[in-house]
Every structure is written in C-alpha cells, then in structure tokens.
Design a protein around this motif. Structure first.
Motif, PDB file in Angstrom:
ATOM      1  N   LEU A  82      30.435 -25.501  17.198  1.00 38.04           N
ATOM      2  CA  LEU A  82      30.775 -26.387  18.431  1.00 38.04           C
ATOM      3  C   LEU A  82      29.664 -27.441  18.554  1.00 38.04           C
ATOM      4  O   LEU A  82      28.467 -26.911  19.113  1.00 38.04           O
ATOM      5  CB  LEU A  82      31.540 -25.718  19.594  1.00 38.04           C
ATOM      6  N   CYS A  83      29.648 -28.679  18.815  1.00 38.01           N
ATOM      7  CA  CYS A  83      28.558 -29.672  18.926  1.00 38.01           C
ATOM      8  C   CYS A  83      28.826 -30.564  20.207  1.00 38.01           C
ATOM      9  O   CYS A  83      29.839 -31.122  20.282  1.00 38.01           O
ATOM     10  CB  CYS A  83      28.344 -30.243  17.780  1.00 38.01           C
ATOM     11  N   ILE A 140      23.391 -21.862  21.193  1.00 37.37           N
ATOM     12  CA  ILE A 140      23.867 -20.827  21.768  1.00 37.37           C
ATOM     13  C   ILE A 140      24.666 -20.028  20.805  1.00 37.37           C
ATOM     14  O   ILE A 140      25.892 -20.388  20.129  1.00 37.37           O
ATOM     15  CB  ILE A 140      24.825 -20.990  23.029  1.00 37.37           C
ATOM     16  N   VAL A 141      24.639 -18.566  20.962  1.00 34.24           N
ATOM     17  CA  VAL A 141      25.428 -17.693  20.236  1.00 34.24           C
ATOM     18  C   VAL A 141      26.377 -16.728  20.828  1.00 34.24           C
ATOM     19  O   VAL A 141      25.886 -16.251  21.774  1.00 34.24           O
ATOM     20  CB  VAL A 141      24.406 -16.639  19.170  1.00 34.24           C
ATOM     21  N   ASN A 232      16.411 -31.226  30.731  1.00 32.60           N
ATOM     22  CA  ASN A 232      16.845 -32.442  30.715  1.00 32.60           C
ATOM     23  C   ASN A 232      18.153 -32.600  30.170  1.00 32.60           C
ATOM     24  O   ASN A 232      18.595 -33.887  30.365  1.00 32.60           O
ATOM     25  CB  ASN A 232      15.588 -33.193  30.028  1.00 32.60           C
ATOM     26  N   MET A 233      18.732 -31.563  29.985  1.00 32.30           N
ATOM     27  CA  MET A 233      20.452 -31.754  29.493  1.00 32.30           C
ATOM     28  C   MET A 233      20.895 -32.298  30.439  1.00 32.30           C
ATOM     29  O   MET A 233      20.768 -31.988  31.802  1.00 32.30           O
ATOM     30  CB  MET A 233      20.648 -30.373  29.208  1.00 32.30           C
ATOM     31  N   THR A 258      23.540 -28.034  21.445  1.00 30.81           N
ATOM     32  CA  THR A 258      23.387 -28.529  22.782  1.00 30.81           C
ATOM     33  C   THR A 258      23.084 -30.028  22.964  1.00 30.81           C
ATOM     34  O   THR A 258      22.555 -30.406  24.297  1.00 30.81           O
ATOM     35  CB  THR A 258      22.732 -27.546  23.837  1.00 30.81           C
ATOM     36  N   GLY A 259      22.880 -30.501  21.890  1.00 30.83           N
ATOM     37  CA  GLY A 259      22.373 -31.844  21.964  1.00 30.83           C
ATOM     38  C   GLY A 259      20.680 -31.930  21.850  1.00 30.83           C
ATOM     39  O   GLY A 259      20.236 -30.915  21.811  1.00 30.83           O
TER      40      GLY A 259
END
Length: 322
Positions: A82-83, A140-141, A232-233, A258-259
């Motif tokens: 999932l992106c 993330i897992v 910075n997310m 996560t970008g």
C-alpha cells in the motif's frame, strides 16, 4: 533484530542478521514452522521473536554464515504494498501537483510482481518508459491484523520496518492538460516489473521506537540526490496505517510505503511539471535513470538497499542464469 532472506542451494531461507554474520535458524534447532519464511515468522508473533532471541544469544557455529558469502533476496515478498504519494512537503514543492497533493494521502498499490531484492536489477525498457525515476522510502511491515485502526494505537500493529525504492515511470504517471491541470495515472506509472526493490533487511519495531526521526537518503552513481528525515512527512506512519486500514483489513506481512522527499529526477523535467528546485547540499538530477546507473537507498537504522539499472534483456538473462 534484523531479518534477511538469503539464497542457499537455490532456495530462499530466512536468516537472522548479526553484524556481518547471517544465522540460519533452521540449523540452530527444530523450529521449522516458525522460521519457514518471513511471513511465517511474522505470523508466529511472540513465539517466533522469543525463539529468535534465544538463537541470537547463543548461535551454534554451524548455523553462522559470513554475510559476504551469501546472496540476499528481498526479505519479504508482500502480496500487497500500500503506497502513499506526495507525503513530503519538499517533494511537493519540486513538481507539478494534483488538486489533492498534500491535502490527503495519495493512494496506489504495488504487488509482489514488482518486488526485487538487493543487487537485483531495475529493468529499463524504452518500450515501456524512457523516464525511470527512483525514490527512497521508509516501509512499514504490518505484524498484527486490524481494520479501522486508530492512529493512537497504530504502531502496535507494526512488526518492523524496511526500505522500498518506489521506482516510477514518470512518462506514464504524469498527465497534464493544455491548460496546465495535472493528474496522475498511478497504476501504469507505479506498478510494473522491478518497480519495488525491497530490503536489505527488516528491522523489528523494538529497534525503531520512533519511525518519525530517521534519515532518508538516496545516491545515484555516488551522487547525493535525496537527504531528508521522516519527521518531514505530512502524514506520519501511524496516520498512514489508520488511513489504509479504512479500506483494507491490514494483515501480517502487508507493507505500507510512506512517500519520498525532494531530490527526484522529476524536479528537472519541465515537460512534466518539474520546477527545477535545488535542495541545499544535494546534487540535482540532470536526467532520469539509465542502464549502468547504481542506485542506493538508505534509511537510518535499517541499512542501504543497492540496485543497478539494466536493460530489460540483460535482467532477463541474469534471472535465467540463476
């Protein structure tokens, strides 16, 4: 704890990484169900972690292999990745944006078909894309299943973290109208063969108590292209878990990426809305990736994921020769 998948006698095996040594848990005791592969280990929960800690505390010599003597594969091959796109403000500042950029997470999916491991080639095929870009991302897992997960408890569902290079075909992703409106075709531009290099290891969540304070770096041919921090997310790891769990029951082994921060080659591509923003301390890209390039994606506390870019035919020949 760091988990890897390594190739032994043509088969992929789960390994425990201890410095420059890989420990084969199947040679350290009768734990086959727990250590059959990464997914089985993640699903085993506390039992697997306890058994692995015992092995790491007193590894049998016969189970220890020098890291330099093994070939690492992707530590896990998630059926679903999932992106979240446009999740760093500095990245949004360097490119053309859609109406929702920075206002809500951009949602797309990659699959196991996209995954390659450390040192495996990223395919370049002009019949598909001439504008292959690379993006370092914290991944993330998921370790514990859940749906409609509250952000305040989201990190309880994390097994660990790894690195994904969100390889992107920009000429398939970015669409622009003559009037200047931009939208993204995220299926074609993001999901394709070798579009998700993943690795080199999974680090368990106990070693990264704060995923919002990790350096994120990329280098191409040794040049520093990206250098930022997960602080910075726009949306934190916990918020992304909450967001994606509205659509899906998150299951053990699923991965969320996560970008990426600023420093992509897209910034230099005015045709596709690149704004030519130069980040202090970075070497600005002058072109997209080409065969012969070496890409390094680094995230603090996890390691460095290295992959070459190769002609698609060369990649196929390499895989066939194994």
């Amino acid at each position: 704890m760091k988990l890897v998948t390594f190739v032994k006698s043509g088969e992929e095996r789960l390994g425990l990484l201890a410095g420059d040594t890989v420990i084969d848990p199947l040679l350290a005791g009768n734990h086959l169900p727990l250590f059959a592969n990464a997914l089985a280990f993640i699903k085993s929960g506390a039992a697997g972690l306890s058994a692995a800690k015992a092995i790491l505390a007193d590894p049998p010599k016969g189970a220890m292999i020098a890291l330099k003597d093994v070939r690492l594969a992707a530590p896990i091959r998630p059926a679903t990745i999932l992106c979240s796109g446009s999740n760093y403000r500095d990245h949004n500042a360097e490119k053309a944006n859609t109406p929702i950029s920075g206002k809500e997470p951009e949602f797309f999916v990659k699959t196991a078909d996209c995954v390659v491991g450390p040192d495996e080639p990223i395919a370049f095929d002009e019949r598909f894309s001439k504008k292959i870009d690379c993006e370092t991302e914290l991944a993330i897992v998921i370790g514990k299943a859940g749906r409609f997960i509250e952000a305040s408890r989201a990190l309880e569902h994390v097994f660990g973290y790894t690195i994904v290079n969100d390889v992107t075909a920009r000429d398939r992703q970015v669409r622009r109208t003559p009037e200047g409106m931009t939208w993204y075709e995220l299926g074609s531009g993001k999901a394709f063969d070798s579009g998700a290099p993943l690795g080199p290891c999974i680090v368990t969540a106990d070693e990264i108590p704060d995923p919002q304070n990790l350096k994120v770096i990329s280098r191409i041919n040794g040049e520093l292209r990206q250098s930022s921090n997960t602080s910075n997310m726009i949306w934190s790891c916990a918020e992304l878990i909450h967001f994606f769990s509205r659509n899906f029951t998150l299951k053990p082994g699923m991965v969320i990426i996560t970008g990426t921060p600023a420093g992509t080659a897209w910034s230099a591509d005015k045709e596709l809305g690149g704004k030519g923003v130069t980040q202090p301390g970075l070497v600005p890209a002058t072109r997209y990736c080409l065969p012969g390039d070496r890409v390094e994606c680094e995230v603090e506390k996890i390691g460095i994921l290295r992959n070459p870019v190769a002609q698609a035919g060369a990649q196929a020949s390499s895989i066939a020769a194994e």
